[in-house]
Write a protein that holds these residues in place. Structure first.
Motif, PDB file in Angstrom:
ATOM      1  N   GLY A  60       0.818  -1.222   0.000  1.00 40.67           N
ATOM      2  CA  GLY A  60       0.000   0.000   0.000  1.00 40.67           C
ATOM      3  C   GLY A  60       0.847   1.265   0.000  1.00 40.67           C
ATOM      4  N   VAL A  61       1.867   1.277  -0.854  1.00 44.62           N
ATOM      5  CA  VAL A  61       2.797   2.419  -0.884  1.00 44.62           C
ATOM      6  C   VAL A  61       2.840   3.027  -2.290  1.00 44.62           C
ATOM      7  N   PRO A  62       3.163   4.330  -2.387  1.00 45.68           N
ATOM      8  CA  PRO A  62       3.188   4.950  -3.719  1.00 45.68           C
ATOM      9  C   PRO A  62       4.414   4.584  -4.550  1.00 45.68           C
ATOM     10  N   ASN A  63       5.542   4.311  -3.898  1.00 45.79           N
ATOM     11  CA  ASN A  63       6.776   4.012  -4.637  1.00 45.79           C
ATOM     12  C   ASN A  63       7.535   2.896  -3.942  1.00 45.79           C
ATOM     13  N   ILE A  64       8.219   2.091  -4.781  1.00 49.44           N
ATOM     14  CA  ILE A  64       8.979   0.971  -4.226  1.00 49.44           C
ATOM     15  C   ILE A  64      10.214   0.729  -5.073  1.00 49.44           C
ATOM     16  N   SER A  65      11.272   0.234  -4.448  1.00 46.81           N
ATOM     17  CA  SER A  65      12.458  -0.185  -5.191  1.00 46.81           C
ATOM     18  C   SER A  65      12.945  -1.491  -4.569  1.00 46.81           C
ATOM     19  N   LEU A  66      13.216  -2.491  -5.413  1.00 46.76           N
ATOM     20  CA  LEU A  66      13.587  -3.825  -4.912  1.00 46.76           C
ATOM     21  C   LEU A  66      15.113  -3.980  -4.863  1.00 46.76           C
TER      22      LEU A  66
END
Ligand code: T4K
Length: 381
Positions: A60-66
């Motif tokens: 439930g987040v606007p941005n993500i980086s793996l």
């Protein structure tokens, strides 16, 4: 009254602190086929792209980086926010938290913890701020959330950044808000010992979308395109097998949390009547993930020290863990810092000597918990 001790037989196989949740093996084989057929193994392939979208939705987040692991994710989070000088953090955490600061040539400044949540005590943070402080790095230890409002208020007042080490906090919510939405950046670890994992892996979540580009350069050698290398980046990419496992794990993690919740309630019921063993309840307005079951031992009341209980359980083939002992501030590499003085960290010093994590994972049997609790109970007689 003299009570007769019933002889309890040690477990035949070791009972570890945790066992990894595993996705369906047939589905894993199908994913391997997909990856083999695509001949695309890493460098942000199809699985990675699909996983990024699915995980963003789930968290439930606007941005993500793996990332390939949580430690490198946290290390690059510090770089993306251009942190330097000193960062205030907790001594009651896994080694990775202060180590990433050190690797960024930042001095970790240890601040004391709250005796209930075991997280940074907001009342102590202000006293640790100096002109060199650039950020606060709190940890939601064992998935119990920090005092987010107070920490943000302090950060805003002093112009500091906040990076949450949310390594233990997959699935946690506070007042209906998902835990990855607090601070400038939050870091999740997907190591095999975590409730949700990709064998090894990690992610950063954040509201400021300009960080997406910075992080993607940082984790891929600084490549903007084939001919432009814009920063001295590193290799911290998540590979296709990790991403595929992550996708499959999303299908099973909620059931795992439910099982752990049920097992936690058994521990709580069984241990609440034992003098000298204390544990935390659920916090109001928090959706917990039941990552760990942590107790503190009051030696005087219980009649046995934490270390002796640890040894006794080991004798029955039960492997509890002293998370987090020793404190990071007592590590050889940090104990000379002024903030590492036990006088500065009285609560953390006390908790770390009393704390013990009990085995907890979805496949743990109810009767195993009863047996563990019987052994603990017998220790007091
Ligand atoms: N920040 C915090 C607050 C963290 O707790 C961590 C990691 C990080 C940052 C860094 O994130 P990563 O870079 O790891 O993504 C474990 C984990 O290795 C570590 O990831 C974790 N925290 C820490 C709390 O626990 P150990 O040394 O206690 O793990 P180990 O190998 O003793 O495993 C514990 C038990 O788990 C074993 O006795 C049996 C079981 N196990 C373990 C593995 C690896 C299995 O059954 N299967 C397995 O594959 O550190």
């Amino acid at each position: 009254m003299i009570m007769n001790k019933i002889k309890i037989i040690p477990f035949e196989k070791p009972i570890y602190i945790t066992r990894p949740l595993l996705p369906d093996k047939e589905e894993v084989y199908r994913k391997i086929d997909e990856i083999w057929n695509s001949k695309w193994l890493t460098n942000l392939g199809y699985q990675h792209q699909e996983f990024e979208i699915a995980l963003k939705e789930c968290l439930g987040v606007p941005n993500i980086s793996l990332f390939c692991n949580g430690t490198l994710a946290l290390q690059l989070a510090c770089q993306a926010l251009r942190l330097s000088g000193e960062v205030i953090t907790t001594p009651f955490t896994f080694a990775a938290t202060p180590h990433v600061l050190y690797w960024n040539r930042i001095t970790p400044v240890f601040s004391d913890i709250d005796p209930y949540t075991f997280n940074l005590d907001p009342d102590r943070i202000e006293g640790m701020i100096t002109p060199n402080t650039t950020a606060i790095l709190p940890v939601h230890v064992f998935g119990y959330p920090c005092n987010i409002d107070r920490i943000q208020e302090i950060a805003d007042r002093y112009g500091l950044r906040v990076i949450y080490d949310a390594a233990h906090s997959f699935g946690v919510e506070v007042n209906g808000e998902k835990i990855g939405n607090f601070g400038d950046i939050a870091m999740f670890s997907f190591h095999a010992t975590k409730i949700y994992h990709t064998i090894e892996g990690g992610a950063l979540t954040f509201r400021n979308s300009t960080l997406i580009e910075r992080l993607s350069f940082a984790k891929n050698f600084g490549f903007k395109d084939e001919e432009n290398i814009v920063v001295p980046g590193i290799n911290a990419k998540m590979n296709e097998l990790q991403a595929a496992i992550g996708l499959l794990m999303l299908k099973v993690v909620n059931k795992e949390i439910e099982k752990r919740k049920m097992l936690t309630s058994i521990y709580r019921k069984r241990l609440k009547s034992i003098k000298g063993i204390e544990f935390r309840d659920d916090m109001p307005k928090v959706k917990h993930n039941y990552y760990n079951f942590v107790v503190t031992i009051n030696e005087e009341k219980f009649g046995m020290s934490r270390d002796d209980l640890y040894k006794r359980l080991k004798g029955y083939n039960i492997y509890t863990r002293k998370y987090f002992y020793p404190l990071c501030s007592q590590f050889q590499c940090y104990r000379h810092y002024p903030s590492s003085s036990p006088k500065n960290l009285p609560v953390a010093e006390k908790i770390s000597k009393k704390v013990l994590s009990f085995p907890l994972y979805g496949d743990l049997q109810i009767e195993d918990i009863h047996k563990i609790c019987n052994i603990v109970q017998e220790a007091t007689i």
